[in-house]
Write a protein that holds these residues in place. Structure first.
Motif, short mmCIF file in Angstrom:
data_model
loop_
_atom_site.label_atom_id
_atom_site.label_comp_id
_atom_site.label_asym_id
_atom_site.label_seq_id
_atom_site.Cartn_x
_atom_site.Cartn_y
_atom_site.Cartn_z
N PHE A 309 0.79 -1.23 0.00
CA PHE A 309 0.00 0.00 0.00
C PHE A 309 0.82 1.29 0.00
CE2 PHE A 309 -3.07 -3.07 1.72
CZ PHE A 309 -4.16 -2.80 0.91
N VAL A 310 2.10 1.22 0.30
CA VAL A 310 2.92 2.44 0.36
C VAL A 310 3.58 2.67 -0.99
CG1 VAL A 310 4.91 3.54 1.44
CG2 VAL A 310 3.29 2.23 2.84
N HIS A 311 3.26 3.77 -1.61
CA HIS A 311 3.85 4.10 -2.91
C HIS A 311 5.35 4.33 -2.73
CE1 HIS A 311 4.18 5.66 -6.96
NE2 HIS A 311 4.79 6.74 -6.49
N GLY A 312 6.14 3.70 -3.56
CA GLY A 312 7.58 3.87 -3.50
C GLY A 312 8.27 2.98 -2.48
N ALA A 313 7.58 1.96 -2.00
CA ALA A 313 8.21 1.02 -1.06
C ALA A 313 9.41 0.36 -1.71
CB ALA A 313 7.20 -0.04 -0.63
N THR A 314 10.47 0.16 -0.94
CA THR A 314 11.73 -0.36 -1.47
C THR A 314 12.26 -1.50 -0.60
OG1 THR A 314 13.08 1.18 -0.18
CG2 THR A 314 12.33 1.92 -2.37
N ARG A 315 13.20 -2.23 -1.14
CA ARG A 315 13.88 -3.28 -0.38
C ARG A 315 14.61 -2.65 0.80
NH1 ARG A 315 19.26 -5.18 -1.05
NH2 ARG A 315 19.62 -7.31 -0.29
N ALA A 316 15.24 -1.49 0.58
CA ALA A 316 15.93 -0.80 1.68
C ALA A 316 14.94 -0.41 2.77
CB ALA A 316 16.65 0.43 1.15
N GLY A 317 13.73 0.01 2.37
CA GLY A 317 12.72 0.35 3.35
C GLY A 317 12.29 -0.84 4.17
N ALA A 318 12.17 -2.01 3.52
CA ALA A 318 11.83 -3.23 4.25
C ALA A 318 12.92 -3.59 5.24
CB ALA A 318 11.59 -4.37 3.26
N HIS A 319 14.17 -3.41 4.83
CA HIS A 319 15.29 -3.67 5.74
C HIS A 319 15.24 -2.71 6.93
CE1 HIS A 319 18.16 -5.87 2.71
NE2 HIS A 319 16.99 -6.46 2.84
N ASP A 320 14.97 -1.43 6.65
CA ASP A 320 14.88 -0.45 7.74
C ASP A 320 13.76 -0.83 8.72
OD1 ASP A 320 16.97 1.03 6.76
OD2 ASP A 320 15.72 2.62 5.89
N LEU A 321 12.65 -1.31 8.17
CA LEU A 321 11.54 -1.73 9.02
C LEU A 321 11.98 -2.84 9.97
CD1 LEU A 321 7.88 -2.33 7.79
CD2 LEU A 321 8.94 -3.82 9.48
N LEU A 322 12.64 -3.84 9.43
CA LEU A 322 13.06 -4.99 10.25
C LEU A 322 14.16 -4.61 11.23
CD1 LEU A 322 13.01 -7.77 7.51
CD2 LEU A 322 11.36 -7.46 9.36
N LEU A 323 15.12 -3.81 10.79
CA LEU A 323 16.21 -3.41 11.68
C LEU A 323 15.70 -2.55 12.82
CD1 LEU A 323 18.99 -2.60 9.06
CD2 LEU A 323 19.13 -4.38 10.82
N THR A 324 14.80 -1.63 12.52
CA THR A 324 14.24 -0.78 13.56
C THR A 324 13.41 -1.58 14.53
OG1 THR A 324 14.18 1.08 12.00
CG2 THR A 324 12.87 1.30 14.00
N ALA A 325 12.59 -2.49 14.00
CA ALA A 325 11.81 -3.36 14.87
C ALA A 325 12.72 -4.17 15.79
CB ALA A 325 10.94 -4.29 14.03
N SER A 326 13.84 -4.63 15.27
CA SER A 326 14.79 -5.39 16.07
C SER A 326 15.37 -4.54 17.20
CB SER A 326 15.92 -5.92 15.18
OG SER A 326 16.94 -6.52 15.95
N ALA A 327 15.71 -3.30 16.89
CA ALA A 327 16.25 -2.41 17.92
C ALA A 327 15.26 -2.22 19.06
CB ALA A 327 16.62 -1.06 17.30
N ILE A 328 13.99 -2.03 18.71
CA ILE A 328 12.97 -1.85 19.73
C ILE A 328 12.76 -3.15 20.51
CG2 ILE A 328 10.56 -1.28 20.14
CD1 ILE A 328 12.36 1.08 19.22
N GLY A 329 12.70 -4.27 19.81
CA GLY A 329 12.52 -5.55 20.49
C GLY A 329 13.63 -5.85 21.47
N SER A 330 14.85 -5.45 21.13
CA SER A 330 15.97 -5.71 22.04
C SER A 330 15.80 -4.97 23.36
CB SER A 330 17.30 -5.31 21.37
OG SER A 330 17.43 -3.90 21.28
N LEU A 331 15.18 -3.80 23.33
CA LEU A 331 14.96 -3.05 24.57
C LEU A 331 13.98 -3.79 25.48
CD1 LEU A 331 14.72 0.61 23.22
CD2 LEU A 331 16.70 -0.56 24.21
N TYR A 332 12.94 -4.37 24.89
CA TYR A 332 11.99 -5.14 25.70
C TYR A 332 12.65 -6.38 26.29
CZ TYR A 332 8.01 -2.33 24.13
OH TYR A 332 7.12 -1.31 23.91
N LYS A 333 13.52 -7.04 25.52
CA LYS A 333 14.19 -8.22 26.04
C LYS A 333 15.16 -7.86 27.16
CE LYS A 333 15.16 -11.90 24.02
NZ LYS A 333 15.66 -13.06 23.25
N LYS A 334 15.81 -6.72 27.02
CA LYS A 334 16.79 -6.32 28.02
C LYS A 334 16.13 -5.81 29.30
CE LYS A 334 20.47 -5.00 24.77
NZ LYS A 334 21.30 -3.90 24.25
#
Length: 460
Positions: A309-334
């Motif tokens: 649904f997002v116009h101009g979605a990219t592979r780099a954007g998908a990577h940013d989504l996953l990397l950012t989600a990982s950063a946030i998830g690590s805070l909950y685990k810690k």
């Protein structure tokens, strides 16, 4: 239920990689299926060279109370036989388990045949251990009369810790270590970069950037594959509740309208994608633990939303989504836990919602402050969410709850992007609130099937 000891919690200073937040495994549960399988495999490999004559396994606490619904017994049998959640063929598991039950033996670590009767050698003990609600005790007996006893804890997201060992502290030095949202924002400001950039730079302590990108592609592909399998499969989910798989029928109806037919289509498609993943998980199929199996549908649905649904979605954007989600998830685990047996479902769907909201905000170009705000909103409105699966099965309310988590995540991301990143409640404050809420929550609401819907809805 006793409070867990600090020894089985992630140390706030411990580096956590994206490969720990996202693992490709099987359903239906990360803490109750993937974790026990890994623990059983680790134990089998640790004793097989001494050729034990007998092995017993005891599941404690939450693992015992909801173990049958979560296929914990099946997971232990597969793990003792040398199977790993990352590589085992889900379609081969029923045959393997049936052979063990009928033949009264198994091949320990796939190499050493021993007698094993699941009726007597695999024990469900509802008593909680002091260290963690998800405990397992394995005993190997040898021909000389000696024994070896090892205890493991499944601490959430498929991660395990052996008793007496602190959470593994990788011998790595991160260029941008952070263990709080405040530190994360300060580093991003000092470096003039995004949260995804911080996370990618930290991953370089473990592997090359190319390897990290390859891993993210595999995670993305596995997430989308679980959606495809979910919408292609119908029938009744296993376990006795007779819950029908709905994703295929819904997909067929939505396909006649198309993904952009009217405003409600967005909600319909996002809900479908989350539903499809969690039906696949409940059926024991292959999914990405993100950060748990019970919440495995949230991030894939939001990722699919971004790419559709997002116009101009990219592979780099998908990577940013996953990397950012990982950063946030690590805070909950810690700083808290992602185990429903400790935190309730706020620690699973709530955390996944927070991670997905932050990831989408990042992919849409949000500032670090807006990303942190999105993560906070995603959790704030999941605080107090209990884990009360009917019959101990990851089906009701778990499957639909993932659809709600995905919709909330998208809402949280856009709400944060409408602001400038300033807000009253910080991510650190909401994580601490989740932790306190989880500790105050009565044990019957934390993955025991002894409260909530689990006792107020009569099983079919």
């Amino acid at each position: 239920m006793p409070k867990p000891s600090l020894s089985v919690r992630a140390n706030v200073d411990r580096p956590i990689s994206v490969v720990e937040l996202f693992t490709i495994g099987i359903g239906p549960s990360s803490s109750h299926t993937v974790g026990p399988m890994r623990a059983a495999k680790a134990f089998a490999e640790s004793v097989v060279d001494r050729a034990p004559v007998a092995v017993t396994a005891r599941l404690h606490g939450s693992l015992a109370l909801t173990g049958l619904g979560h296929a914990s017994d099946t997971a232990v049998l597969v793990g003792l036989s040398g199977g790993a959640p990352e590589t085992v063929d889900p379609d081969a598991i029923p045959g393997l388990v049936a052979a063990i039950r009928e033949g009264g033996s198994l091949d320990l670590a796939s190499t050493h045949r021993i007698a094993f009767d699941p009726k007597s050698d695999l024990i469900f003990d509802p008593a909680f251990l002091l260290s963690h609600p998800n405990g397992m005790t394995f005993v190997a007996r040898f021909g000389d009369g000696s024994e070896e006893v090892r205890r493991y804890y499944s601490i959430g997201g498929g991660a395990i810790i052996a008793e007496g060992e602190e959470a593994s502290r990788a011998n790595v030095q991160l260029p941008h270590p952070f263990s709080s949202g405040a530190q994360m924002l300060a580093l991003a400001a000092a470096e003039g970069c995004s949260i995804a950039d911080l996370e990618r730079a930290n991953e370089a302590a473990w592997r090359s950037d190319c390897e990290t990108s390859g891993f993210l592609d595999r995670v993305r592909d596995a997430m989308l594959a679980s959606i495809r399998r979910g919408i292609a499969t119908d029938g009744i989910l296993p376990g006795g509740l007779k819950v029908p798989r709905r994703a295929k029928a819904i997909h067929d109806k939505l396909s006649d309208r198309g993904p952009r037919s009217d405003p409600s289509a967005v909600f319909d498609w996002v809900s479908l994608w989350a539903l499809a993943v969690n039906e696949e998980n409940a059926g024991g199929g292959r999914v990405v633990t993100a950060p748990t199996n019970g919440a495995a549908g949230v991030i894939p649905a939001v990722l699919k939303y971004y790419e559709t649904f997002v116009h101009g979605a990219t592979r780099a954007g998908a990577h940013d989504l996953l990397l950012t989600a990982s950063a946030i998830g690590s805070l909950y685990k810690k700083r808290a836990s992602i185990s429903a047996a400790e935190m309730g479902c706020q620690g699973e769907v709530g955390v996944a919602c927070s991670m997905a909201a932050a990831g989408l905000a990042a992919a849409l170009g949000g500032t670090p402050a807006q990303v942190e705000n999105a993560a906070e909103i995603g959790m704030e409105h999941n605080l107090g969410l209990t884990c009360d699966p009917i019959g101990g099965l990851v089906q009701i309310p778990c499957i639909e709850r993932n659809t709600m988590g995905a919709i909330k995540a998208i809402n949280a991301a856009y709400l944060a992007l409408h602001g400038d990143g300033s807000h009253v409640v910080s991510l650190d404050a909401v994580i601490e609130t989740m932790r306190q809420t989880g500790e105050d929550m009565r044990s019957k609401y934390k993955e025991t099937s002894q409260g909530g819907l689990a006792v107020n809805v009569v099983e079919c």
